[in-house]
Scaffold this motif. Structure first.
Motif, mmCIF file in Angstrom:
data_model
loop_
_atom_site.group_PDB
_atom_site.id
_atom_site.type_symbol
_atom_site.label_atom_id
_atom_site.label_comp_id
_atom_site.label_asym_id
_atom_site.label_seq_id
_atom_site.Cartn_x
_atom_site.Cartn_y
_atom_site.Cartn_z
ATOM 1 N N PHE A 23 94.255 126.630 37.837
ATOM 2 C CA PHE A 23 94.516 125.193 37.958
ATOM 3 C C PHE A 23 95.698 124.764 37.078
ATOM 4 O O PHE A 23 95.720 123.683 36.516
ATOM 5 C CB PHE A 23 93.263 124.361 37.647
ATOM 6 C CG PHE A 23 92.576 124.693 36.337
ATOM 7 C CD1 PHE A 23 92.948 124.088 35.150
ATOM 8 C CD2 PHE A 23 91.532 125.609 36.311
ATOM 9 C CE1 PHE A 23 92.306 124.374 33.963
ATOM 10 C CE2 PHE A 23 90.872 125.903 35.122
ATOM 11 C CZ PHE A 23 91.269 125.286 33.945
ATOM 12 N N GLY A 24 96.705 125.616 37.023
ATOM 13 C CA GLY A 24 97.907 125.289 36.268
ATOM 14 C C GLY A 24 98.710 124.185 36.932
ATOM 15 O O GLY A 24 98.547 123.903 38.123
ATOM 16 N N VAL A 25 99.558 123.547 36.151
ATOM 17 C CA VAL A 25 100.367 122.436 36.654
ATOM 18 C C VAL A 25 101.842 122.694 36.356
ATOM 19 O O VAL A 25 102.187 123.509 35.506
ATOM 20 C CB VAL A 25 99.942 121.097 36.018
ATOM 21 C CG1 VAL A 25 98.513 120.757 36.389
ATOM 22 C CG2 VAL A 25 100.106 121.139 34.491
ATOM 23 N N GLU A 26 102.697 121.957 37.055
ATOM 24 C CA GLU A 26 104.141 122.057 36.839
ATOM 25 C C GLU A 26 104.706 120.831 36.160
ATOM 26 O O GLU A 26 105.853 120.830 35.719
ATOM 27 C CB GLU A 26 104.848 122.274 38.183
ATOM 28 C CG GLU A 26 104.406 123.524 38.932
ATOM 29 C CD GLU A 26 104.704 124.800 38.166
ATOM 30 O OE1 GLU A 26 105.705 124.819 37.415
ATOM 31 O OE2 GLU A 26 103.927 125.773 38.314
ATOM 32 N N SER A 27 103.907 119.767 36.076
ATOM 33 C CA SER A 27 104.414 118.539 35.460
ATOM 34 C C SER A 27 103.287 117.788 34.757
ATOM 35 O O SER A 27 102.099 117.958 35.088
ATOM 36 C CB SER A 27 105.040 117.625 36.516
ATOM 37 O OG SER A 27 104.038 117.078 37.361
ATOM 38 N N GLY A 28 103.668 116.951 33.810
ATOM 39 C CA GLY A 28 102.693 116.126 33.122
ATOM 40 C C GLY A 28 102.019 115.136 34.043
ATOM 41 O O GLY A 28 100.853 114.772 33.841
ATOM 42 N N GLU A 29 102.732 114.706 35.063
ATOM 43 C CA GLU A 29 102.167 113.739 36.006
ATOM 44 C C GLU A 29 100.936 114.295 36.712
ATOM 45 O O GLU A 29 99.983 113.567 36.994
ATOM 46 C CB GLU A 29 103.218 113.338 37.037
ATOM 47 C CG GLU A 29 102.737 112.256 38.010
ATOM 48 C CD GLU A 29 103.796 111.892 39.038
ATOM 49 O OE1 GLU A 29 103.568 110.920 39.797
ATOM 50 O OE2 GLU A 29 104.841 112.574 39.083
ATOM 51 N N GLU A 30 100.941 115.601 37.003
ATOM 52 C CA GLU A 30 99.788 116.205 37.662
ATOM 53 C C GLU A 30 98.536 116.082 36.799
ATOM 54 O O GLU A 30 97.436 115.844 37.301
ATOM 55 C CB GLU A 30 100.066 117.676 37.960
ATOM 56 C CG GLU A 30 101.156 117.906 38.995
ATOM 57 C CD GLU A 30 101.403 119.388 39.217
ATOM 58 O OE1 GLU A 30 100.449 120.087 39.634
ATOM 59 O OE2 GLU A 30 102.527 119.855 38.964
ATOM 60 N N ILE A 31 98.699 116.254 35.490
ATOM 61 C CA ILE A 31 97.559 116.142 34.574
ATOM 62 C C ILE A 31 97.085 114.702 34.493
ATOM 63 O O ILE A 31 95.901 114.400 34.682
ATOM 64 C CB ILE A 31 97.943 116.638 33.162
ATOM 65 C CG1 ILE A 31 98.338 118.117 33.196
ATOM 66 C CG2 ILE A 31 96.781 116.420 32.176
ATOM 67 C CD1 ILE A 31 98.897 118.627 31.883
ATOM 68 N N THR A 32 98.012 113.799 34.206
ATOM 69 C CA THR A 32 97.625 112.416 33.963
ATOM 70 C C THR A 32 97.059 111.749 35.212
ATOM 71 O O THR A 32 96.148 110.929 35.129
ATOM 72 C CB THR A 32 98.817 111.609 33.430
ATOM 73 O OG1 THR A 32 99.903 111.665 34.372
ATOM 74 C CG2 THR A 32 99.303 112.175 32.093
ATOM 75 N N THR A 33 97.596 112.112 36.377
ATOM 76 C CA THR A 33 97.083 111.520 37.609
ATOM 77 C C THR A 33 95.639 111.923 37.856
ATOM 78 O O THR A 33 94.786 111.084 38.174
ATOM 79 C CB THR A 33 97.945 111.942 38.811
ATOM 80 O OG1 THR A 33 99.285 111.475 38.616
ATOM 81 C CG2 THR A 33 97.398 111.360 40.105
ATOM 82 N N GLN A 34 95.352 113.211 37.689
ATOM 83 C CA GLN A 34 93.980 113.678 37.915
ATOM 84 C C GLN A 34 93.006 113.057 36.913
ATOM 85 O O GLN A 34 91.910 112.642 37.281
ATOM 86 C CB GLN A 34 93.924 115.197 37.822
ATOM 87 C CG GLN A 34 94.608 115.896 38.978
ATOM 88 C CD GLN A 34 94.354 117.385 38.973
ATOM 89 O OE1 GLN A 34 93.242 117.848 38.739
ATOM 90 N NE2 GLN A 34 95.399 118.158 39.225
#
Length: 238
Positions: free
Chosen positions: A149-160
């Motif tokens: 469940f890795g991400v490429e941007s901070g937005e992916e974390i904060t949105t979830q």
């Protein structure tokens, strides 16, 4: 059958009068639980210290086709740490990470890239004399990729996280979604250039870690409250 492998201690519980059951992430067998006899005896001294969380071991272990508990035939410290057990900040970070790893690592099978990531990251952290304040953040961001469940941007974390629930901040006030948006740039830096990423202060670092742990809770079913986080929050106060 005996098998030789390296391992990383995740945790242990007491077993009978002088023994323990140790949970170890091994290089060749994934997560395994071993009965280790006699390590809580007064003599020889120091044997229980080999099973402190995140200790790097070399093991000769019995294996079973049916799974379940087996025993260790031999064990020794593979690569002694020089600072991690003795530095308050580092040992507090290790406590939090071992708690998260204990819930996140479940597979009983070989995963060489994941083992290498854990092994090399811990040794690097131990050897760093400065610039390791963000290690918990960069480690968890890196680990997420190996867990799927890795991400490429901070937005992916904060949105979830924003869609999942309100996240408490160190300030204790202000809309959580707005606070999360402020963290996106910090996460982007940590993802793109972890060695040189700048986090303004300890308060922001604590909030970023709280958000990242919440992100983990969304993806790791068994990960509830991280109890050791309160200890780390105190040492990250500056």
């Amino acid at each position: 059958m005996l098998i030789k492998t390296r391992g990383i201690v995740l945790s242990y519980i007491r077993y009978r009068e002088t023994s323990i059951i140790a949970r170890v992430y091994t290089e060749r067998l994934g997560v395994q639980s071993y009965v280790v006899n006699g390590v809580r005896k007064a003599k020889p001294p120091g044997r229980i210290a080999l099973f402190q969380p995140l200790t790097l071991l070399e093991l000769v272990a019995y294996t079973s086709r049916t799974g379940g508990l087996t025993r260790l035939s031999e064990f020794r410290c593979a690569e002694p740490y020089s600072s991690l057990p003795y530095d308050v900040q580092k040992s507090s970070v290790a406590l939090v990470l071992s708690e998260i790893l204990g819930h996140a690592l479940l597979e009983e099978e070989e995963n060489e890239p994941l083992f290498r990531f854990l092994h090399d990251s811990l040794l690097t952290f131990d050897q760093q004399t400065s610039g390791h304040e963000n290690f918990a953040l960069t480690f968890l961001l890196g680990l997420a990729h190996y867990l799927g469940f890795g991400v490429e941007s901070g937005e992916e974390i904060t949105t979830q996280v924003a869609f999942a629930a309100t996240v408490p901040t160190a300030q204790g006030s202000g809309p959580a979604v707005l606070r999360l948006q402020e963290f996106e740039q910090c996460f982007d830096e940590l993802l793109r250039n972890p060695a040189h990423a700048t986090v303004p202060n300890g308060r922001i670092r604590r909030e970023l870690l709280a958000v990242l742990i919440r992100y983990y809770q969304l993806h790791v079913e068994r990960l509830g409250e991280v109890r050791s986080l309160s200890i780390l929050s105190e040492v990250l106060a500056e």
